[in-house]
Write a protein that holds these residues in place. Structure first.
Motif, mmCIF file in Angstrom:
data_model
loop_
_atom_site.group_PDB
_atom_site.id
_atom_site.type_symbol
_atom_site.label_atom_id
_atom_site.label_comp_id
_atom_site.label_asym_id
_atom_site.label_seq_id
_atom_site.Cartn_x
_atom_site.Cartn_y
_atom_site.Cartn_z
ATOM 1 N N HIS A 30 -7.360 10.453 2.923
ATOM 2 C CA HIS A 30 -6.009 9.877 2.393
ATOM 3 C C HIS A 30 -5.569 8.845 2.943
ATOM 4 O O HIS A 30 -4.490 8.810 3.496
ATOM 5 C CB HIS A 30 -5.032 11.067 2.582
ATOM 6 N N GLY A 31 -6.357 7.780 3.022
ATOM 7 C CA GLY A 31 -5.661 6.620 3.568
ATOM 8 C C GLY A 31 -4.352 5.915 2.926
ATOM 9 O O GLY A 31 -3.631 5.167 3.534
ATOM 10 N N HIS A 32 -4.334 6.091 1.591
ATOM 11 C CA HIS A 32 -3.281 5.636 0.884
ATOM 12 C C HIS A 32 -1.912 6.358 1.351
ATOM 13 O O HIS A 32 -0.775 5.583 1.295
ATOM 14 C CB HIS A 32 -3.419 5.936 -0.369
ATOM 15 N N ASN A 35 -0.981 4.751 4.632
ATOM 16 C CA ASN A 35 -0.551 3.519 4.748
ATOM 17 C C ASN A 35 0.739 3.492 4.291
ATOM 18 O O ASN A 35 1.866 2.725 4.807
ATOM 19 C CB ASN A 35 -1.333 2.569 3.463
ATOM 20 N N ARG A 36 1.203 4.288 3.181
ATOM 21 C CA ARG A 36 2.718 4.504 2.950
ATOM 22 C C ARG A 36 3.553 5.133 4.088
ATOM 23 O O ARG A 36 4.557 4.495 4.317
ATOM 24 C CB ARG A 36 2.860 5.400 1.558
#
Length: 277
Positions: A30-32, A35-36
């Motif tokens: 869940h890199g996104h 990042n958030r």
């Protein structure tokens, strides 16, 4: 005797903690989302947060990475202690608390019918004992409340009012599995971060790296990935157990369900019994 001079036994090191990611860059799934969260911290406007997801999805890992981003390595200097919380005129109860100089982790639902008193006292105490360092970038501390969906409705309403009163000095990171059990006024005052269960590919990647460091044969990974129910925590614990007890041992509840399923398949159903009569 010999026992008095025997060397101390080594304490078992839990791989779950040893290999827990400490920064967002270390996370594998869940890199996104990471990042958030990182951009949110960098913006300097961190609200109250609600982290939700299935067991082993990485909720507490993201919480700790966010705390690391906010306060630095000091959040990892954690101490576990039993703390007394007061309720009513003379009542008191003890709960386990994990804390650093910047945050506190607690499961107030363990207080049962006194969960509201525990929540209010914990937030009030954290706000009153805030840091006085003028050079501190973040002027607030963080309280991590675990298993929030288990709180009574009365405690949830009290939490909503208390978090508004001390919002200048405290941020609340709420952790739960089922956000539907949390009252809407409380949810609306938090930024929701929904963390899905990791994929089998993500779990396999993490296990492979741990296996390389711990000299665990890759042959056991497939059975662990298939049997962990998409829980990263369960997968790592199963692999450490497999390193001690060969072959891989499934969780007790899973073995029990498998035995029930086998019994159902081996016995005739009521419909089949009626046909034979």
């Amino acid at each position: 005797g010999d026992a008095a001079h025997a060397p101390p036994q080594p304490v078992m090191r839990l791989w779950l903690e040893s290999y827990r990611p400490r920064t967002f860059k270390d996370t594998c799934a869940h890199g996104h989302i990471c990042n958030r969260l990182q951009r949110l911290v960098e913006s300097g406007n961190v609200p109250n947060m609600l982290f939700c997801g299935m067991p082993g999805s990485g909720k507490r890992t993201r919480v700790m990475c966010m705390l690391q981003q906010l306060f630095g390595d000091g959040v990892w200097k954690r101490r576990s202690e039993s703390r007394t919380f007061k309720y009513g005129a003379n009542g008191a109860l003890e709960l386990n608390v994990v804390s650093s100089n910047h945050h506190m982790e607690i499961c107030p639902a363990d207080a049962g019918v006194h969960d509201r008193d525990v929540v209010q006292e914990a937030i009030k105490d954290m706000a009153q004992n805030r840091a006085l360092d003028v050079h501190e970038v973040n002027k607030f501390k963080v309280i991590v409340l675990l298993e929030v969906e288990r709180l009574s409705k009365d405690a949830q309403h009290g939490l909503r009012r208390t978090m508004e009163k001390y919002s200048q000095y405290c941020r609340l990171f709420l952790v739960c599995e089922v956000p539907a059990r949390i009252i809407e006024p409380l949810c609306s005052r938090c930024l929701l971060c929904r963390i899905p269960a990791p994929s089998k590919e993500d779990i396999r990647g993490v296990l492979s790296r741990i296996a390389h460091h711990e000299s665990v044969p890759e042959a056991v990974l497939d059975s662990i990935v298939d049997g962990c129910d998409n829980s990263m925590r369960t997968a790592i614990m199963m692999m450490q157990c497999a390193d001690v007890t060969d072959p891989v041992v499934l969780q007790d509840w899973r073995c029990f369900i498998d035995s029930i399923s086998e019994g159902i398949l081996q016995n005739q159903t009521p419909a089949q019994l009626l046909k034979t009569r």
